[in-house]
Design a protein around this motif. Sequence first.
Motif, mmCIF file in Angstrom:
data_model
loop_
_atom_site.group_PDB
_atom_site.id
_atom_site.type_symbol
_atom_site.label_atom_id
_atom_site.label_comp_id
_atom_site.label_asym_id
_atom_site.label_seq_id
_atom_site.Cartn_x
_atom_site.Cartn_y
_atom_site.Cartn_z
ATOM 1 N N TYR A 159 46.666 18.706 40.669
ATOM 2 C CA TYR A 159 44.823 18.970 41.196
ATOM 3 C C TYR A 159 44.346 17.914 40.733
ATOM 4 O O TYR A 159 43.525 16.909 40.932
ATOM 5 C CB TYR A 159 44.363 20.568 40.627
ATOM 6 C CG TYR A 159 42.727 20.526 41.346
ATOM 7 C CD1 TYR A 159 42.609 21.028 42.699
ATOM 8 C CD2 TYR A 159 41.776 20.433 40.626
ATOM 9 C CE1 TYR A 159 40.784 20.683 42.785
ATOM 10 C CE2 TYR A 159 40.315 20.479 41.042
ATOM 11 C CZ TYR A 159 40.427 20.382 42.370
ATOM 12 O OH TYR A 159 38.952 20.044 42.770
ATOM 13 N N ALA A 218 38.114 24.684 37.619
ATOM 14 C CA ALA A 218 37.925 23.889 39.184
ATOM 15 C C ALA A 218 38.726 24.180 40.351
ATOM 16 O O ALA A 218 37.984 24.059 42.103
ATOM 17 C CB ALA A 218 37.647 22.178 38.850
ATOM 18 N N ALA A 219 40.308 24.378 40.579
ATOM 19 C CA ALA A 219 40.776 23.915 41.514
ATOM 20 C C ALA A 219 40.012 25.363 42.302
ATOM 21 O O ALA A 219 40.023 26.262 41.929
ATOM 22 C CB ALA A 219 42.315 24.024 41.147
ATOM 23 N N PRO A 220 39.535 24.797 43.378
ATOM 24 C CA PRO A 220 39.327 26.282 44.554
ATOM 25 C C PRO A 220 40.575 26.972 45.060
ATOM 26 O O PRO A 220 41.947 26.841 44.686
ATOM 27 C CB PRO A 220 39.064 25.168 46.058
ATOM 28 C CG PRO A 220 39.517 23.478 45.747
ATOM 29 C CD PRO A 220 39.615 23.435 44.137
ATOM 30 N N ASP A 221 40.352 28.225 45.374
ATOM 31 C CA ASP A 221 41.357 28.903 45.370
ATOM 32 C C ASP A 221 42.305 28.425 46.635
ATOM 33 O O ASP A 221 43.556 28.794 46.601
ATOM 34 C CB ASP A 221 40.626 30.544 46.114
ATOM 35 C CG ASP A 221 40.395 31.161 44.645
ATOM 36 O OD1 ASP A 221 40.704 30.396 44.028
ATOM 37 O OD2 ASP A 221 39.682 31.805 44.575
ATOM 38 N N ASP A 222 42.197 27.575 47.602
ATOM 39 C CA ASP A 222 43.173 27.137 48.666
ATOM 40 C C ASP A 222 43.536 26.307 48.414
ATOM 41 O O ASP A 222 44.444 25.319 49.057
ATOM 42 C CB ASP A 222 42.303 27.000 49.974
ATOM 43 C CG ASP A 222 41.198 25.893 49.509
ATOM 44 O OD1 ASP A 222 40.586 25.585 48.580
ATOM 45 O OD2 ASP A 222 40.154 25.604 51.008
ATOM 46 N N PHE A 223 43.206 25.706 46.454
ATOM 47 C CA PHE A 223 43.956 24.456 46.212
ATOM 48 C C PHE A 223 45.678 24.906 46.378
ATOM 49 O O PHE A 223 45.848 25.641 46.264
ATOM 50 C CB PHE A 223 43.825 24.098 45.738
ATOM 51 C CG PHE A 223 44.419 22.707 45.207
ATOM 52 C CD1 PHE A 223 44.550 21.157 45.293
ATOM 53 C CD2 PHE A 223 45.750 22.606 44.123
ATOM 54 C CE1 PHE A 223 44.831 20.290 45.688
ATOM 55 C CE2 PHE A 223 46.352 21.439 43.718
ATOM 56 C CZ PHE A 223 46.163 20.669 43.952
ATOM 57 N N LEU A 224 46.279 24.457 47.245
ATOM 58 C CA LEU A 224 48.312 24.817 47.696
ATOM 59 C C LEU A 224 48.344 25.681 48.120
ATOM 60 O O LEU A 224 49.295 26.977 47.523
ATOM 61 C CB LEU A 224 48.256 24.453 45.914
ATOM 62 C CG LEU A 224 48.797 22.966 45.752
ATOM 63 C CD1 LEU A 224 49.854 22.736 43.990
ATOM 64 C CD2 LEU A 224 49.730 21.900 46.556
ATOM 65 N N ALA A 231 40.362 21.396 35.327
ATOM 66 C CA ALA A 231 41.095 21.125 36.674
ATOM 67 C C ALA A 231 41.601 22.386 36.787
ATOM 68 O O ALA A 231 41.329 23.566 38.071
ATOM 69 C CB ALA A 231 41.842 20.272 36.701
ATOM 70 N N ALA A 232 42.371 23.836 36.142
ATOM 71 C CA ALA A 232 43.040 24.864 36.327
ATOM 72 C C ALA A 232 41.614 26.119 37.132
ATOM 73 O O ALA A 232 41.713 26.308 37.877
ATOM 74 C CB ALA A 232 43.880 25.757 34.967
ATOM 75 N N ALA A 271 46.938 23.051 38.111
ATOM 76 C CA ALA A 271 46.350 22.240 36.830
ATOM 77 C C ALA A 271 46.546 20.765 37.524
ATOM 78 O O ALA A 271 45.637 19.723 38.054
ATOM 79 C CB ALA A 271 45.987 22.752 35.858
#
Lengths: 919, 191
Positions: free
Chosen positions: B185, A53-59, A50-51, B182
């Motif tokens: 997410y 996969a999380a897109p750059d703009d997440f949060l 997940a780390a 993470a």
Amino acid sequence: MTEPTSRQDRLHELFTAALHLPSAQQEPYLLRSCPDDPALVREVLALLHAADAAPDDFLTPPDPPSFLSKATPHPPAPYDPAKDTLPGRRLKGRYTIQHRLGEGGMSVVYEGAQDHPRRRVAIKILRPQFVSPKVLRRFRDEPEILAQLNHPHIVRVFEADVEDFGAGDGPQPYFVMEYVDGIPLTQYAHDRRLPLRQRLELFAIACDAVHEAHQRGIIHRDLKPGNILVTAEGQPKLLDFGVAKILATSGLAIEHTLTGELQLIGTLQYMSPEQCDVGLSEPQASARANSLSPAEPPVSGIGPMGGSPNAPGTSSLCDESPAQSVENPKVSSRSDELPALNPQPLNPEPRTLNPQPQTPIPDPRPPSLDTRSDVYALGVLLYELVTERLPYDVSNMTIVSAARTICEAAPTPPSHFDRRLRGDLDAIILKALEKNRAHRYASAAHLEDDVRRYLSGEPTTARPPTWRTRTVRWMRKHPKLATAAIAFSAGVLAWIPAMLAWERGFRRGMQAVPWGFKKAFNDSSVELMSFDGRTLAGFAAGNGGKVRVADVLESSRSGGRDLRVVVGLQSQPLTRIPCALTMYRWNQPKQALEPVWELHQPDPGPLPDPHDRKFSPAAFRFANGCIADIFDNKESKGDEIVIVFQGGGFTQSVLQIHDLDGRLLYRIWADAQFEEIIWQPDSRLLICFGGDGSAFRRARQGMPEDERAEYRHVKVVFAFRPEFDKLYDTFLCLEPEPIPGTIAPEWCRMIGPRNLVDACFDHALLDPIEGGGFRLQVIGRGEAESMGSLSIEFGPDGSLTKRCPDSDNVKSALVHAAPESILYQFAHRINLLRHPPIRDEWVPAKGKGDAAERLYYLRDCEADPAGGPPRTHSTETCPLNAYSVHGSPYRWARLLRDGKGTSTGRSQPPSLDTPSSPP
Amino acid sequence: MPVYDPPPITRILELVQTGDESARRELWRRTYDEIHAIAAAFMRREIAGRTLQTTVVVHEAYLKLFGHACADFRSAGHFFSAAANAMRQLLVEHARKRRAAKRGGGIGTVPLDGDGFAAEFDRDPELELAVNEAMTLLEKEHPRAAEVAKLRYYTGLTVRQTAEALAVGDRTIEADWRFARAWLYQRLGGK
């Protein structure tokens, strides 16, 4: 710790430990460390996944409140020359880095020596800790920009490259440029006690350099004394294009929309209102006040230039970004879009709203920041140069209030500090510092030009000369002629009594015109329409670019002396006159109207065009409006101007509400025509009468012509509630059922059946009545040129409360003649409301008038309170073409058309139709 | 002449550091009030702009509460903690309101917020609420990572500033932040 918590801790630990391993090693590592709990391993792996996969703009976190940087107990280590490994280092086999000149937020500048040709250079190196794609791009843009600029007063760039400086940071970009050994402009002037003339000459050269950049489509955005250094030879050099902006129109092939974020960039004191305002007011603006320390007054105030932020010698070559200087706070943040919305009365940019407006989208259009922002900064610079002060005292202010001051406060005229500056220089500087950039100099070249005019004793554009100064100037230049002229004038004096007599006569002729508007009325291109402060213009007849004075505001604030006039321009596509509305102010001493601001046709932007043509602002023309106190005083002081622009050839309009300064406060598009508008303060609704444009909406949706015919030209009364600061790019839609993506009115009433396609209303009048309701009175033509009127009263909620006795059925009201009383009353009202001032001056046009097209107008008629025929009235005839000469105010008179001409017999015009016997 | 002098914020911060629970509540209340007032003023356009940005609000609140007195960063850490919670609550309230308006709204689909919340605050309400929920879970399971995430996400502290506020190392914060990201997410179903 409880059992589950410790498992969570373990999860966290394993995650942290595995995070830095190459992904192939993560799983073996986890299995090794945690052989007993495969489920936990799976969890950690999932998290690691997940780390990634999380897109750059997440949060995405907002910008850091970097005013804290000063408060941190660990300030960045002071520069220690002993630890600096760069001096002595060779670059590209051509340059030797010598010593550090200074540093800025993003970069460090070294002095260097080039081998061949031998010369001193400045080398600007990006600081490794600041490398982000954005910063990198901006850093790389700077030499590109400089390379475009070939001007003796702009620093030159020699080359740019990347180099591994061996500090373990990998390759770092740098560029090599001309070494400027100088001191900031204002300090130079101060230190040498330069006389005013030399200061202005230096300034003019700086303007020229800035103009060169503008010519190439580059806005500097951070003009200030520290970025204009004067060399020992007295030559100013413009430098530091680190935050420069390339205009979309320029030929530079740099993709420069850095991100969707907005930015407030520049040095606060030199920032133009549009630069300041945007950072605090734009969505997604990431305003922050770098180098603002809570321990210090956040913004340095007025002060002698000794407080100039840039130390001499350090050249401030690197001063392009969040500097650490407390005295010189910069408001800066990320990215590059700077649409300036307010205060900017001109060309209110339609803001792009999302069709599904729940989520804001970045405005994709080019930012509206332009070269005039640099003109503003030059104005501040000139102010500082001649007064040794800054125009605004923003000491002890927070960034927000400082920005507000810049946006709102009027600068102290420079002559306040030095009386020698009175007159032209005051005017030049204040013009450059105008809040509204449309009133500033259009370019740095214009500013330069005016300064040079001042230097050579010529009249400036900022302050058109008074006859006295002009005469004095002229006499100085031409002493012999002057003597002759004086002799001649003595002779002319004899004529004066005659001229005065003539003028008295002239004034008598103008008696009917209110005192304030002789000039305006005298101008044949201007038409007065209303003085009641309510109706802006009820008529939308296109007069091919003809100007009409549509309203006069009498400001109660200044006891009636602050008269303002709004002039709507009925521009047509053919005339290509972009301006649609001008606000004039009556200048009492000069006895003349002076333009204050102007509004252009709204840009329909992304809206769909029903006919698939080019849908440009020129398609809309000023049509209607009113003046009322729409938003209460908390939000906006005083009255607002409601303006409707009507699309030509299709039933689409945009209604905008501006304050008296022209600022756009509300906008809504509508599938409708607005023929009459009133404001109902009780219900806080705008009540509108007009035509429903649903047929065009249906056309847009692809409904065939014959099917949508029945929707055409339906007359409606509707109400909606304007909201402060909403700029919709969606339509007000008058359909009975709400349609997604559109805005529904508060209520809407249809007047007449849908199939009454030919019904045409010549005049409509909305009047407030007691209890918050209003009355609609209409005179119109029905089928086959029949005429009629109707009068309906509505409650504030749109409910029908009263009808005129003979207008139970709207259709029948249209095809039947109106009772005299209503007609007279109606005509009387129009007369009183709309055109008393020109009534007596109205002269029938010369030329051939077709007898059948002769028409009448009422004069001095009074309604009988008992409802009977008017007590006194008179009629006159005039050819119909007078109507086109004088515009539409008398259009209603068509009702009283010559019976021999066109009436169809089914319904005769009322008893006034005795054309052969005008009184 | 002030009759009543509320304890200065620095005093409150000192008390918070000693573990005084009422001081903590007072700090939170004042921070929230201040942030709310500033946000509301922004909305009403009493302050220069039409819309506002989280950082600007926090920044203004900070200056308002601390004046220009130099604040020790470790105590400012408490302020930021309170500010993060205040921002969070404000954003969640707003997102709820917006969601309600969206569902029950009826008239049109254009947001007609009574309180005129600015576009900057208009993060996707659904996402905002989901983040809030997930954040609550994260607080239970990994309080420190949640603290880091809140400081970063709601007040915009950098890794460095967060490290200083929480008096731990940069690397720890960086790892916590990545962990929290993470984790959130994943919890938000990959989006």
